[in-house]
Design an enzyme around this catalytic site. Sequence first.
Site: not given
Lengths: 230, 587
Positions: B119, B240, B242, B252, B255, B286, B353, B398
């Site tokens: 990730f 955030q 995304h 979504l 990731e 991100r 997001h 994050r």
Amino acid sequence: MKFRVYRYNPDTDPKPRMVDYEIKTPPGMMLREALLEIKRQDEGFAFRHSCGEGVCGSDGMNVNGKNRLACITLVAGLKEPVEVRPFPGRPVIRDLVVDMSQFYEQYRNVQPYLVRKDPLPEAEILQSPADRDKLDGLYECILCGCCSTSCPSFWWNPDKFHGPAALLQAWRFLADSRDQATDERLDALEGPYKLFRCHTIMSCVEVCPKGLNPTRAIGHIKELMLAKGL
Amino acid sequence: MTIPRRHFDALIIGAGGAGLNAARRLAGADLRVAVVSKVFPTRSHTVAAQGGVNAALANVLPDNWHWHMFDTVKGSDYLGDQDAIEYMCREAIPTVYELEHAGVPFSRLDTGKIYQRAFGGMSQNFGGEQAARTCAAADRTGHAILHALYQQNLRARTHFFDEFFAIDLLRDDEGYCLGALVLEIETGEPLVIESKTTLIATGGYGQVFRTTTNAYINTGDGMAMALRAGVPLQDMEFYQFHPTGVAGKGMLITEGARGEGGYLINVRGERFMERYAPRALDLASRDVVSRAIASEVREGRGCGEHGDHVLLKLDHLGKDVVGRRLPGIRDICRTFLGLDPAEEPIPVFPTAHYAMGGIPTDRFGRVVAPARHGPEEVVPGLYAAGECACVSVHGANRLGGNSLLDILVFGRAAGTDMLQYLRENPNHRPLPDAALDQAAGRLARWDRKGDGESIATIKAELRKLMEDHCSVFRTREVMAEGLAKLKALRERIEGARLKDHSRTFNTARIEALELDNLMDVGMATLCSALYREESRGAHSRIDFPKRNDAEWMKHSLYQRDGDRMDFKPVRTKPLTVDSFPPKERVY
């Protein structure tokens, strides 16, 4: 496009009625967006919905005679006027909102949680990829209720027959190599109603928006019962 | 009218991962626990989390919690509190095992252990090679976790108030939280839930932006309740975006799609992340990837008829990987785009997001607010956990896979501290009638009849405004204009009226109450974003392009009363290890 929608507000309406709406439907429009457009015209229109992508299971309803999730139903393919009704066989609270408490109660009745009797290891309980694959097609259930509320056996005996959604989860735990309550689970399913009211009509398979197969799961439970009985 | 009252040891508002993990902890200790949720628990937005939850299990590659801690501190752009981050990264390991024992159907490796994928922002050995730390159940990890937690709560006989909407918190003159006023949606009747402890676990507020990965229910209810109860919100400028929401639609795309080997291309077919993050490429943090995509589009290298997005390529992975590891993504693409990602690339664009900011808490989940003795005084009886809270483990940005972790670790930690609090405070405190006034007033306000603007009109304007004035790239000019418009819009809400005043399952009334909440958190976001004159993590100021540690390495606090801004220091001292000092952040 033309929509014909079930409307009933117990505070103001003596009885339910079908109301016609004309909605502009751009390409790619999902039924949920069409219903939100109706709500913009009439804020009193009530239906449940949330994630908009078919994972939360809120917006199950009956569309042209078939139970579906509004958020992943393209309006383009639907026959006009699109008839939108609440789930059949459930008490209506208001408009498309139905009382699902018996459905949830049946879910609770199958003890839908992993039971482990051995002492727990300090790391994960091991499970082979092949054993894990047995849960595919079972754990993905979103409890939308499309299946159970299109099942004639559930319409007749919602208090006694667990229904396809709950039975799919019963099998999900029986099929889990980590679970250690097989005998108790099978014993609890005995009797003429809880499991055996399934007459393999297969409406559940036809309507499941996630492509799951409760009828097959029910068949597996019956096979396991037979095997244990011998 | 007298409002009926119920009494519990613990009231949990919100039935996502944080609320349910706290409930499980408390119900397992035989306390009377009430979980109030405006939707049936498995509809909560945790269900939509896809990629996974981070824990240094080292099932695939070498790993340890200290590397995870480094990545999280760096990912936070050094704004995260290092005591809380150390706690979270250590606790991650037993937390994931506990979930597995609770029945979560994690994907498996040939060894029988939990599958872990790569990730963004995750490294071995303090910034070295890519790590594999994200524990996954295919790409439906949130669904698998939420259902397992709900199931274990059924087993523990937690008391659920399904489809009850929380109106406001109740506090007495000494500041104790005594429960909440809630509304039963089906009947439209109010109910007072008196409780010795209250946990806010209401999730995020993505609905304040027009295009969002968030569900319709994510309206910042708990954050706004905290504001109205006199608690500030922390770090609200850090929102955030995304990198990979479906362009124009918002769904979504995890990731994990890049973790499994997918990558981004622009209209020229270039793998443009090579220019922005030469080492980590598509698995940079991100904020970095979102800025890269937005820059490509701004500079005319976007794809499609309007050049307004880029493409996420998965077709080289083959049908087997896409089908086994990313089945949910395949479903989303088929349903909403009519394409198979194993054959065609997916159009994506940065999409609202996740809120890094929220209700300030310590690492025990206790809500802390400025009071007589300093900026971090505990509000007795009140807890917050999950996306609505700001511990702060995410700081300014994050990392993917850390949000499921946050809700689980701090939901559980809050439950544990509530047990302790209840031992020391075993009795209900009296609830004075006056404590109900504000909450009851808020409910009564929407009973006003007559002509006025509709909720839908104001909500649509709010969401458009926030998207136009508080997005990936920000300037003072654009935000100041936005703030003026937002203040005007806040005035207009006074004149808004419901047409439908019926009681039974009145969703219009719920949406009006949600609009109040969105307005409050929108104001907090914009005021905080205008206040912070530097670029850090997800907050990118074109007019202040550099991070400025000398002046701005501090948490912001927004108070609703007078839209006041304040700040408090970052806790840079971890629990047991050396602190990670701020460094330039490159991927």
